[in-house]
Design a protein around this motif. Sequence first.
Motif, PDB file in Angstrom:
ATOM      1  N   LEU A 382       0.829  -1.212   0.000  1.00  9.09           N
ATOM      2  CA  LEU A 382       0.000   0.000   0.000  1.00  9.09           C
ATOM      3  C   LEU A 382       0.862   1.261   0.000  1.00  9.09           C
ATOM      4  O   LEU A 382       0.614   2.201  -0.767  1.00  9.09           O
ATOM      5  N   GLY A 386       1.009   3.837  -3.021  1.00  6.90           N
ATOM      6  CA  GLY A 386       0.594   5.202  -2.664  1.00  6.90           C
ATOM      7  C   GLY A 386       1.694   6.200  -2.989  1.00  6.90           C
ATOM      8  O   GLY A 386       1.443   7.246  -3.605  1.00  6.90           O
ATOM      9  N   THR A 389       2.206   6.580  -6.830  1.00  2.83           N
ATOM     10  CA  THR A 389       1.104   7.351  -7.433  1.00  2.83           C
ATOM     11  C   THR A 389       1.340   8.840  -7.168  1.00  2.83           C
ATOM     12  O   THR A 389       1.189   9.683  -8.061  1.00  2.83           O
ATOM     13  N   GLY A 435      -3.403   8.875  -4.240  1.00  4.12           N
ATOM     14  CA  GLY A 435      -2.174   8.185  -3.792  1.00  4.12           C
ATOM     15  C   GLY A 435      -1.992   8.367  -2.284  1.00  4.12           C
ATOM     16  O   GLY A 435      -1.614   7.431  -1.578  1.00  4.12           O
ATOM     17  N   ILE A 438      -4.160   6.024  -0.362  1.00  2.56           N
ATOM     18  CA  ILE A 438      -3.642   4.644  -0.356  1.00  2.56           C
ATOM     19  C   ILE A 438      -2.525   4.537   0.690  1.00  2.56           C
ATOM     20  O   ILE A 438      -2.447   3.579   1.467  1.00  2.56           O
ATOM     21  N   TYR A 439      -1.689   5.560   0.713  1.00  7.09           N
ATOM     22  CA  TYR A 439      -0.578   5.578   1.673  1.00  7.09           C
ATOM     23  C   TYR A 439      -1.127   5.592   3.108  1.00  7.09           C
ATOM     24  O   TYR A 439      -0.659   4.863   3.980  1.00  7.09           O
ATOM     25  N   ALA A 441      -3.975   4.452   4.059  1.00 13.55           N
ATOM     26  CA  ALA A 441      -4.536   3.124   4.351  1.00 13.55           C
ATOM     27  C   ALA A 441      -3.407   2.193   4.806  1.00 13.55           C
ATOM     28  O   ALA A 441      -3.559   1.427   5.772  1.00 13.55           O
TER      29      ALA A 441
END
Lengths: 471, 46
Positions: A382, A386, A389, A435, A438-439, A441
């Motif tokens: 992840l 992230g 991105t 991004g 996601i990071y 998360a």
Amino acid sequence: MENQTYNYAIVRSFVTWSIIWGLVAVLVGVIVSFQMVDPDLNFPPYLTFGRLRPIHTNAGIYGWGIGMIFATFLYMVQRLCKVPLWSDKLAKFQLWFFNATIIASAVTLLLGYTTSKEYHEMEWPIDVMVVILWVVFAINIIMTILKRKDEQMYISLWYMMAAIIAVAILYIVNAAAVPVSLFKSYSAYAGTNDANVEWWFGHNAVAMVLTAPFLAMFYYFLPKSTGVPIYSHRMSIIAFWSLIFMYLWTGAHHLLWTPVPDWIQTLAMGFSIMLIAPSWGSVFNGYLSMNGQWHQMRENYLVKFLILGITFYGLQTLQGPMQAIRTFSAFIHYTDWVPAHIHLGTMGWVSMICFASIYYLVPRIYGRELYSIPLANLHFWLILVGQLTWSISLWIAGVLQAGMWNAMNSDGSLTYTFMETMVEMYPYWWARAFGGMIYLAGLIVFIYNLYKTAKKGGAIAAQATVVEGRA
Amino acid sequence: MDLASIVYLGVTFGMFVIFVLIVIRTYSKKRKDEGEIAKYQMLDDD
Ligand code: HEM
Ligand code: HEM
């Protein structure tokens, strides 16, 4: 083997607090990313981009980065010197004073007090707190090193000492100011001198806060995780000295095309390019240490974080020198290319090494194995996705932005208005915000894994003491 | 070039000389074992 008690409780507390500040940094990072795509998300006067951005950068660098520097240095110094900390009381004071300093910084920044010097925004009373904090830390580490059992110092100790001494000098010189009230001061320097000192500080903060300490961690945690020594200690020493000599001159690469004297800019450009050598000296040392051990990339999740971390460092230290070349700088300076560079370093290099260090420390500080390795692997993917991105979208945005700013019609007028170039940024800023989510998360998965590790099994003793040889 | 730039470059050159001396010392054949011992010692302690 002789019995030895190490203070791991303090390491655990610093790890916990740096994760808390890291979470704040990333959360605020995500919020400011959304504020850039939707200005309605600004809530004046406190929750505006202008006030939240320095909270993000300071929580990231000083809360998460320096917090982890404190945690790992206090751990590594005991293990590498094979003696307990010089003073447990001083370390405890340092922990609470560190949190007090970070909270004071966040509150004053939210209230709008700022020196307006980037990475040195806090007003003079907080500078005084930072100096006390650093002196306490320095005394404890240096006194512990002086008590060490082995005469030869491992490379991590060299980087640690350099960081401790250099940060003290940089911070104090750049902090020189004339206070006019409790929350207002004016820099002791004027005009271009002020800018030159600020970026001498700024780039050496990159060197001595975001590079040297993380190299100390890399050189320590990589061999500890793989079980084999680094490729060459002598090569690491040469890379160390060349890095120390070269970084000092590079600050003015932030001031290319400004009224700072030309020869200072040229010197900064030359030394920035030369910096590839010591930086890649460490990258190669890391890769060569993996000779015969590459299978561990599949089998050992710690190694994955460390090797990806040093790879981000390698990319960062290629991109950096490129940006320091005048002609290239003329193209990308002021564009979104630069934040992409920064986050490759902070979310990639710095944070990957922090995560690896924490995973390595978990069994030592909690006295039990990590709750879930699959979750650690999920965390890895992840944050990798992230981060990529984030940086890739902004690299593209930066080149597009620079291209549009420079585009000219045949009559010499600009092809695009500034507003048109801004509108083009939206898809990339959305991608950055995505991004970032996601990071975030990944970070939450990491925190959940640590929480479960800490909760599983019996309670933890207030002061974890470990017998040497069984740590 | 004014005095400031000469001093700036002089210090830079002085540091370069010190650096060369460090390289020579680190890579002297006599010190080979001494230079590498720390990487093994750091692994003993755990
Ligand atoms: C060889 C090493 C490096 C060189 C030569 C270098 C060079 C540069 C240059 C020229 C800039 C200014 C870009 C511009 O504004 O036009 C910059 C910005 C920056 N770099 Fe690097 N970089 C290097 C490594 C790193 C590393 C390892 C980090 C760690 C995270 C880092 C973090 C930053 C930050 C935070 C800034 C932004 C400063 C600002 O706010 O303006 N750099 N770098
Ligand atoms: C999900 C993670 C993150 C997100 C979404 C994020 C987002 C952002 C955003 C939107 C900006 C403002 C860019 C601009 O002004 O154009 C920024 C700047 C910055 N962030 Fe982050 N960030 C994240 C993680 C981090 C971390 C972990 C650190 C430090 C350890 C960090 C350090 C910085 C720095 C130094 C700057 C200033 C950049 C400059 O001067 O150009 N960020 N970040």
